[in-house]
Scaffold this motif. Sequence first.
Motif, PDB file in Angstrom:
ATOM      1  N   MET A  34       0.822  -1.208   0.000  1.00 24.69           N
ATOM      2  CA  MET A  34       0.000   0.000   0.000  1.00 24.69           C
ATOM      3  C   MET A  34       0.861   1.264   0.000  1.00 24.69           C
ATOM      4  O   MET A  34       0.378   2.343   0.332  1.00 24.69           O
ATOM      5  N   THR A  35       2.121   1.127  -0.386  1.00 27.13           N
ATOM      6  CA  THR A  35       3.012   2.280  -0.454  1.00 27.13           C
ATOM      7  C   THR A  35       2.421   3.303  -1.411  1.00 27.13           C
ATOM      8  O   THR A  35       2.057   2.981  -2.542  1.00 27.13           O
ATOM      9  N   GLY A  36       2.315   4.541  -0.938  1.00 25.63           N
ATOM     10  CA  GLY A  36       1.764   5.622  -1.748  1.00 25.63           C
ATOM     11  C   GLY A  36       0.259   5.748  -1.672  1.00 25.63           C
ATOM     12  O   GLY A  36      -0.308   6.721  -2.165  1.00 25.63           O
ATOM     13  N   GLU A  37      -0.407   4.778  -1.062  1.00 22.68           N
ATOM     14  CA  GLU A  37      -1.871   4.814  -0.935  1.00 22.68           C
ATOM     15  C   GLU A  37      -2.254   5.517   0.369  1.00 22.68           C
ATOM     16  O   GLU A  37      -1.550   5.410   1.363  1.00 22.68           O
ATOM     17  N   VAL A  38      -3.376   6.218   0.342  1.00 22.95           N
ATOM     18  CA  VAL A  38      -3.848   6.931   1.532  1.00 22.95           C
ATOM     19  C   VAL A  38      -5.207   6.397   1.950  1.00 22.95           C
ATOM     20  O   VAL A  38      -5.885   5.713   1.187  1.00 22.95           O
ATOM     21  N   CYS A  39      -5.578   6.717   3.174  1.00 25.58           N
ATOM     22  CA  CYS A  39      -6.849   6.283   3.739  1.00 25.58           C
ATOM     23  C   CYS A  39      -7.989   6.850   2.889  1.00 25.58           C
ATOM     24  O   CYS A  39      -7.886   7.963   2.415  1.00 25.58           O
ATOM     25  N   PRO A  40      -9.037   6.097   2.689  1.00 29.86           N
ATOM     26  CA  PRO A  40      -9.425   4.852   3.341  1.00 29.86           C
ATOM     27  C   PRO A  40      -9.050   3.587   2.563  1.00 29.86           C
ATOM     28  O   PRO A  40      -9.403   2.489   2.975  1.00 29.86           O
ATOM     29  N   TYR A  41      -8.367   3.712   1.420  1.00 34.72           N
ATOM     30  CA  TYR A  41      -8.078   2.539   0.585  1.00 34.72           C
ATOM     31  C   TYR A  41      -7.400   1.401   1.355  1.00 34.72           C
ATOM     32  O   TYR A  41      -7.837   0.253   1.248  1.00 34.72           O
ATOM     33  N   PRO A  42      -6.344   1.652   2.146  1.00 31.73           N
ATOM     34  CA  PRO A  42      -5.719   0.539   2.875  1.00 31.73           C
ATOM     35  C   PRO A  42      -6.672  -0.170   3.853  1.00 31.73           C
ATOM     36  O   PRO A  42      -6.633  -1.395   3.975  1.00 31.73           O
ATOM     37  N   GLN A  43      -7.542   0.591   4.517  1.00 35.50           N
ATOM     38  CA  GLN A  43      -8.495  -0.028   5.441  1.00 35.50           C
ATOM     39  C   GLN A  43      -9.466  -0.939   4.696  1.00 35.50           C
ATOM     40  O   GLN A  43      -9.760  -2.049   5.132  1.00 35.50           O
ATOM     41  N   VAL A  44      -9.972  -0.454   3.575  1.00 28.33           N
ATOM     42  CA  VAL A  44     -10.937  -1.225   2.787  1.00 28.33           C
ATOM     43  C   VAL A  44     -10.295  -2.521   2.302  1.00 28.33           C
ATOM     44  O   VAL A  44     -10.884  -3.609   2.419  1.00 28.33           O
ATOM     45  N   GLU A  45      -9.083  -2.433   1.775  1.00 28.34           N
ATOM     46  CA  GLU A  45      -8.403  -3.622   1.264  1.00 28.34           C
ATOM     47  C   GLU A  45      -8.061  -4.605   2.383  1.00 28.34           C
ATOM     48  O   GLU A  45      -8.145  -5.821   2.192  1.00 28.34           O
ATOM     49  N   ALA A  46      -7.685  -4.100   3.547  1.00 26.66           N
ATOM     50  CA  ALA A  46      -7.385  -4.977   4.684  1.00 26.66           C
ATOM     51  C   ALA A  46      -8.638  -5.738   5.114  1.00 26.66           C
ATOM     52  O   ALA A  46      -8.588  -6.955   5.322  1.00 26.66           O
ATOM     53  N   LYS A  47      -9.755  -5.034   5.230  1.00 27.60           N
ATOM     54  CA  LYS A  47     -11.005  -5.688   5.645  1.00 27.60           C
ATOM     55  C   LYS A  47     -11.416  -6.763   4.653  1.00 27.60           C
ATOM     56  O   LYS A  47     -11.827  -7.856   5.038  1.00 27.60           O
ATOM     57  N   LYS A  48     -11.305  -6.472   3.356  1.00 23.26           N
ATOM     58  CA  LYS A  48     -11.676  -7.453   2.333  1.00 23.26           C
ATOM     59  C   LYS A  48     -10.772  -8.683   2.416  1.00 23.26           C
ATOM     60  O   LYS A  48     -11.249  -9.814   2.332  1.00 23.26           O
ATOM     61  N   SER A  49      -9.488  -8.475   2.575  1.00 26.40           N
ATOM     62  CA  SER A  49      -8.551  -9.600   2.628  1.00 26.40           C
ATOM     63  C   SER A  49      -8.726 -10.435   3.877  1.00 26.40           C
ATOM     64  O   SER A  49      -8.719 -11.668   3.816  1.00 26.40           O
ATOM     65  N   ILE A  50      -8.879  -9.776   5.022  1.00 25.83           N
ATOM     66  CA  ILE A  50      -9.061 -10.502   6.288  1.00 25.83           C
ATOM     67  C   ILE A  50     -10.312 -11.376   6.212  1.00 25.83           C
ATOM     68  O   ILE A  50     -10.310 -12.514   6.693  1.00 25.83           O
ATOM     69  N   ALA A  51     -11.360 -10.882   5.579  1.00 28.67           N
ATOM     70  CA  ALA A  51     -12.604 -11.653   5.463  1.00 28.67           C
ATOM     71  C   ALA A  51     -12.383 -12.965   4.716  1.00 28.67           C
ATOM     72  O   ALA A  51     -13.049 -13.955   4.993  1.00 28.67           O
ATOM     73  N   ASP A  64       3.644   3.569   3.696  1.00 29.26           N
ATOM     74  CA  ASP A  64       4.452   4.719   4.082  1.00 29.26           C
ATOM     75  C   ASP A  64       3.543   5.834   4.594  1.00 29.26           C
ATOM     76  O   ASP A  64       3.974   6.951   4.812  1.00 29.26           O
ATOM     77  N   HIS A  65       2.279   5.495   4.782  1.00 26.31           N
ATOM     78  CA  HIS A  65       1.260   6.460   5.216  1.00 26.31           C
ATOM     79  C   HIS A  65       1.020   6.282   6.716  1.00 26.31           C
ATOM     80  O   HIS A  65       0.367   5.319   7.131  1.00 26.31           O
ATOM     81  N   VAL A  66       1.555   7.182   7.510  1.00 25.07           N
ATOM     82  CA  VAL A  66       1.501   7.049   8.971  1.00 25.07           C
ATOM     83  C   VAL A  66       0.080   6.848   9.500  1.00 25.07           C
ATOM     84  O   VAL A  66      -0.129   5.982  10.355  1.00 25.07           O
ATOM     85  N   PRO A  67      -0.933   7.593   9.035  1.00 23.18           N
ATOM     86  CA  PRO A  67      -2.283   7.361   9.565  1.00 23.18           C
ATOM     87  C   PRO A  67      -2.784   5.927   9.375  1.00 23.18           C
ATOM     88  O   PRO A  67      -3.585   5.444  10.164  1.00 23.18           O
ATOM     89  N   SER A  68      -2.283   5.234   8.355  1.00 14.78           N
ATOM     90  CA  SER A  68      -2.690   3.833   8.158  1.00 14.78           C
ATOM     91  C   SER A  68      -2.259   2.947   9.309  1.00 14.78           C
ATOM     92  O   SER A  68      -2.915   1.952   9.605  1.00 14.78           O
TER      93      SER A  68
END
Length: 99
Positions: A34-51, A64-68
Amino acid sequence: MSQPSWDDVVETPDELDDETAESLLEGATEVQDMTGEVCPYPQVEAKKSIAGLSPGDVLVQKTDHVPSTENVPKAVGDDATAKVWKSGDGRYRIFMRKE
């Protein structure tokens, strides 16, 4: 040297050494860059993958996005245990183990 375990990932990112982080990364079930990606994309992808993972599987997000580092663990909530590793040069890995 024995293989690192999930218990080697710690709450305080600076406590996880680079060698252990690399070994845990190699054993991950899935890795998302998720380098270069910003919220909320990383959260959405994490939830989909974990499921789609089985209990005990590990998902790793590179970012590299600290808020993530705060938002992704919150997003997976009760579905996974999440811990963060920091490289020291602005790169992070979020290790998530499916519950």
